[in-house]
Design a protein around this motif. Structure first.
Motif, mmCIF file in Angstrom:
data_model
loop_
_atom_site.group_PDB
_atom_site.id
_atom_site.type_symbol
_atom_site.label_atom_id
_atom_site.label_comp_id
_atom_site.label_asym_id
_atom_site.label_seq_id
_atom_site.Cartn_x
_atom_site.Cartn_y
_atom_site.Cartn_z
ATOM 1 N N PHE A 198 0.818 -1.307 0.138
ATOM 2 C CA PHE A 198 -0.123 0.108 -0.008
ATOM 3 C C PHE A 198 0.813 1.134 0.045
ATOM 4 C CE2 PHE A 198 -2.126 3.448 2.118
ATOM 5 C CZ PHE A 198 -3.099 3.707 1.284
ATOM 6 N N VAL A 199 0.826 1.990 -1.205
ATOM 7 C CA VAL A 199 1.453 3.062 -1.033
ATOM 8 C C VAL A 199 0.618 4.167 -1.683
ATOM 9 C CG1 VAL A 199 3.682 2.308 -1.688
ATOM 10 C CG2 VAL A 199 2.159 2.771 -3.492
ATOM 11 N N GLU A 200 0.791 5.544 -1.297
ATOM 12 C CA GLU A 200 -0.020 6.552 -1.398
ATOM 13 C C GLU A 200 0.698 7.357 -2.721
ATOM 14 O OE1 GLU A 200 -2.546 10.200 0.800
ATOM 15 O OE2 GLU A 200 -0.804 9.320 1.713
ATOM 16 N N ASP A 201 -0.185 7.462 -3.653
ATOM 17 C CA ASP A 201 0.186 8.149 -4.906
ATOM 18 C C ASP A 201 -0.302 9.505 -4.714
ATOM 19 O OD1 ASP A 201 1.440 5.851 -6.118
ATOM 20 O OD2 ASP A 201 -0.334 5.203 -7.296
ATOM 21 N N VAL A 202 0.568 10.589 -4.693
ATOM 22 C CA VAL A 202 0.520 11.853 -4.619
ATOM 23 C C VAL A 202 0.986 12.888 -5.514
ATOM 24 C CG1 VAL A 202 0.489 13.774 -2.691
ATOM 25 C CG2 VAL A 202 0.215 11.451 -2.132
ATOM 26 N N ASN A 203 0.028 13.722 -5.904
ATOM 27 C CA ASN A 203 1.011 14.889 -7.085
ATOM 28 C C ASN A 203 1.770 15.767 -6.396
ATOM 29 O OD1 ASN A 203 -0.458 13.701 -9.533
ATOM 30 N ND2 ASN A 203 -2.125 15.056 -9.095
ATOM 31 N N HIS A 204 2.933 15.930 -6.867
ATOM 32 C CA HIS A 204 3.858 16.790 -6.385
ATOM 33 C C HIS A 204 4.400 17.476 -7.565
ATOM 34 C CE1 HIS A 204 3.837 14.137 -2.883
ATOM 35 N NE2 HIS A 204 4.668 15.047 -2.173
ATOM 36 N N GLN A 205 4.775 18.858 -7.300
ATOM 37 C CA GLN A 205 5.728 19.581 -8.102
ATOM 38 C C GLN A 205 7.066 19.841 -7.929
ATOM 39 O OE1 GLN A 205 3.906 23.752 -7.895
ATOM 40 N NE2 GLN A 205 3.955 24.042 -10.250
ATOM 41 N N PHE A 206 7.921 19.530 -9.167
ATOM 42 C CA PHE A 206 9.247 19.727 -9.038
ATOM 43 C C PHE A 206 9.642 21.189 -8.948
ATOM 44 C CE2 PHE A 206 13.452 20.082 -11.222
ATOM 45 C CZ PHE A 206 14.121 19.666 -10.515
ATOM 46 N N LEU A 207 10.514 21.221 -7.677
ATOM 47 C CA LEU A 207 11.014 22.601 -7.505
ATOM 48 C C LEU A 207 12.530 22.707 -8.096
ATOM 49 C CD1 LEU A 207 9.989 22.720 -3.719
ATOM 50 C CD2 LEU A 207 8.803 23.729 -5.838
ATOM 51 N N TYR A 208 13.590 21.959 -7.389
ATOM 52 C CA TYR A 208 14.907 22.381 -7.839
ATOM 53 C C TYR A 208 15.555 21.040 -7.698
ATOM 54 C CZ TYR A 208 15.462 23.419 -3.066
ATOM 55 O OH TYR A 208 15.659 23.323 -1.550
ATOM 56 N N GLU A 209 16.709 21.040 -8.039
ATOM 57 C CA GLU A 209 17.818 19.931 -7.720
ATOM 58 C C GLU A 209 19.030 20.637 -7.177
ATOM 59 O OE1 GLU A 209 20.801 16.678 -9.944
ATOM 60 O OE2 GLU A 209 19.504 18.237 -11.438
ATOM 61 N N ASP A 210 19.631 19.862 -6.064
ATOM 62 C CA ASP A 210 20.814 20.306 -5.565
ATOM 63 C C ASP A 210 21.667 19.023 -5.218
ATOM 64 O OD1 ASP A 210 19.709 19.389 -3.134
ATOM 65 O OD2 ASP A 210 19.407 21.292 -2.163
ATOM 66 N N LYS A 243 15.404 11.795 -14.606
ATOM 67 C CA LYS A 243 15.945 13.001 -14.149
ATOM 68 C C LYS A 243 16.217 13.896 -15.307
ATOM 69 C CE LYS A 243 20.455 11.573 -13.631
ATOM 70 N NZ LYS A 243 21.688 10.761 -12.845
ATOM 71 N N ALA A 244 16.311 13.215 -16.595
ATOM 72 C CA ALA A 244 16.546 14.008 -17.751
ATOM 73 C C ALA A 244 15.355 14.887 -18.314
ATOM 74 C CB ALA A 244 17.101 13.039 -18.833
ATOM 75 N N TYR A 245 14.138 14.293 -17.927
ATOM 76 C CA TYR A 245 12.912 15.054 -18.436
ATOM 77 C C TYR A 245 12.246 16.083 -17.535
ATOM 78 C CZ TYR A 245 13.032 11.504 -22.171
ATOM 79 O OH TYR A 245 13.395 10.998 -23.286
ATOM 80 N N LEU A 246 12.851 16.043 -16.116
ATOM 81 C CA LEU A 246 12.356 16.972 -15.162
ATOM 82 C C LEU A 246 12.485 18.561 -15.629
ATOM 83 C CD1 LEU A 246 13.561 15.623 -11.795
ATOM 84 C CD2 LEU A 246 11.198 16.115 -12.573
ATOM 85 N N GLN A 247 11.423 18.974 -15.599
ATOM 86 C CA GLN A 247 11.406 20.750 -16.038
ATOM 87 C C GLN A 247 10.783 21.339 -14.543
ATOM 88 O OE1 GLN A 247 9.033 20.753 -19.606
ATOM 89 N NE2 GLN A 247 10.472 19.632 -20.433
ATOM 90 N N GLU A 248 11.502 22.451 -14.212
ATOM 91 C CA GLU A 248 10.651 23.475 -13.213
ATOM 92 C C GLU A 248 9.281 23.506 -13.310
ATOM 93 O OE1 GLU A 248 11.629 27.691 -11.213
ATOM 94 O OE2 GLU A 248 13.368 26.435 -12.148
ATOM 95 N N GLY A 249 8.619 23.187 -12.156
ATOM 96 C CA GLY A 249 7.502 23.532 -12.109
ATOM 97 C C GLY A 249 6.202 22.183 -12.377
ATOM 98 N N MET A 250 7.094 21.223 -13.029
ATOM 99 C CA MET A 250 6.526 20.013 -13.633
ATOM 100 C C MET A 250 5.736 19.229 -12.778
ATOM 101 S SD MET A 250 8.195 16.861 -15.543
ATOM 102 C CE MET A 250 8.382 17.409 -16.985
ATOM 103 N N THR A 251 4.388 18.587 -12.792
ATOM 104 C CA THR A 251 3.710 17.924 -11.819
ATOM 105 C C THR A 251 3.996 16.318 -11.985
ATOM 106 O OG1 THR A 251 2.170 19.580 -11.661
ATOM 107 C CG2 THR A 251 1.687 17.389 -10.962
ATOM 108 N N CYS A 252 4.627 15.682 -11.292
ATOM 109 C CA CYS A 252 4.891 14.425 -11.001
ATOM 110 C C CYS A 252 4.007 13.790 -9.931
ATOM 111 C CB CYS A 252 6.489 14.003 -10.943
ATOM 112 S SG CYS A 252 7.247 14.826 -12.269
ATOM 113 N N VAL A 253 3.841 12.140 -10.265
ATOM 114 C CA VAL A 253 3.451 11.600 -9.116
ATOM 115 C C VAL A 253 4.293 10.762 -8.174
ATOM 116 C CG1 VAL A 253 1.591 9.663 -8.539
ATOM 117 C CG2 VAL A 253 1.074 11.225 -10.455
ATOM 118 N N LEU A 254 4.172 11.082 -7.009
ATOM 119 C CA LEU A 254 5.253 10.408 -6.114
ATOM 120 C C LEU A 254 4.595 9.016 -5.453
ATOM 121 C CD1 LEU A 254 7.508 13.153 -4.730
ATOM 122 C CD2 LEU A 254 7.922 11.867 -6.551
ATOM 123 N N SER A 255 5.120 8.015 -5.321
ATOM 124 C CA SER A 255 4.372 7.015 -4.578
ATOM 125 C C SER A 255 5.085 7.162 -2.869
ATOM 126 C CB SER A 255 4.878 5.822 -5.359
ATOM 127 O OG SER A 255 4.408 5.461 -6.386
#
Length: 189
Positions: free
Chosen positions: A66-78, A104-116
């Motif tokens: 059981f995992v919760e799939d939640v929409n998250h917005q990409f902010l930045y990488e450090d 990671k190559a496809y990440l764009q600032e502000g992109m919405t992804c689903v995190l499990s």
């Protein structure tokens, strides 16, 4: 835990195998001419990052954690990893490089992804199916070649190589499928 048949396992699913959690990296169903169809799954153990390959009959039952799939917005990488924010409660989550993988190559600032999410930890990420990128470098158009169904190599604005139709030029914005780096269509914007 929920039992599912092996043929329905997909990339990004979290499985419970022998009491340990694994995130699915790849899943493919094979139907040989003779014999039983099987599902080949490559997965990474969440506790220590060890990669494991498993093969099950397609009708075999496996346990999905059981995992919760939640929409998250990409902010930045450090140096810590990739920072995402939940737009509903503004909680921030850091996803490590191993969990991100090649996506990671496809990440764009502000992109919405689903995190499990499992107990506040991001176990897997599901990227949008398609992203729009610009062609940075490709071979010039050869007259008369546009009628054929051949493809030519191109380098996208994120550095990834993809095969595009011969009529696509440098500077053109195209839609690419994130799952397999394949060309979908010319961008409509």
């Amino acid at each position: 835990m929920v039992k599912i048949i092996a043929s329905s396992v997909r990339k990004g699913n979290v499985l419970d195998v022998d009491g340990k959690l694994y995130v699915v990296l790849t899943a493919a169903n094979f139907h040989p001419g003779k014999g039983t169809p099987v599902t080949q799954v490559d997965m990474r153990r969440i506790v220590d990052g060890v990669k494991v390959s498993e093969r099950w009959r397609t009708t075999e039952q496996v346990e999905r954690a059981f995992v919760e799939d939640v929409n998250h917005q990409f902010l930045y990488e450090d140096g810590e990893g990739f920072h995402f924010m939940n737009p509903e409660n503004y909680d921030q989550v850091v996803v490590d490089v191993d969990t991100m993988g090649d996506d990671k190559a496809y990440l764009q600032e502000g992109m919405t992804c689903v995190l499990s999410m499992h107990e506040g930890i991001a176990l897997a990420i599901q990227m949008p199916r398609h992203v729009t990128l610009e062609i940075m470098e490709t071979e010039p158009v050869v007259k008369g070649q546009t009628a054929s169904s051949s493809y030519k190599p191109a380098i996208l604005s994120n550095g990834v190589r993809a095969m595009v139709p011969p009529h696509i030029n440098t500077g053109t914005r195209v839609v690419i499928a994130t799952e397999d780096n394949s060309y979908v269509e010319r961008a409509k914007d």
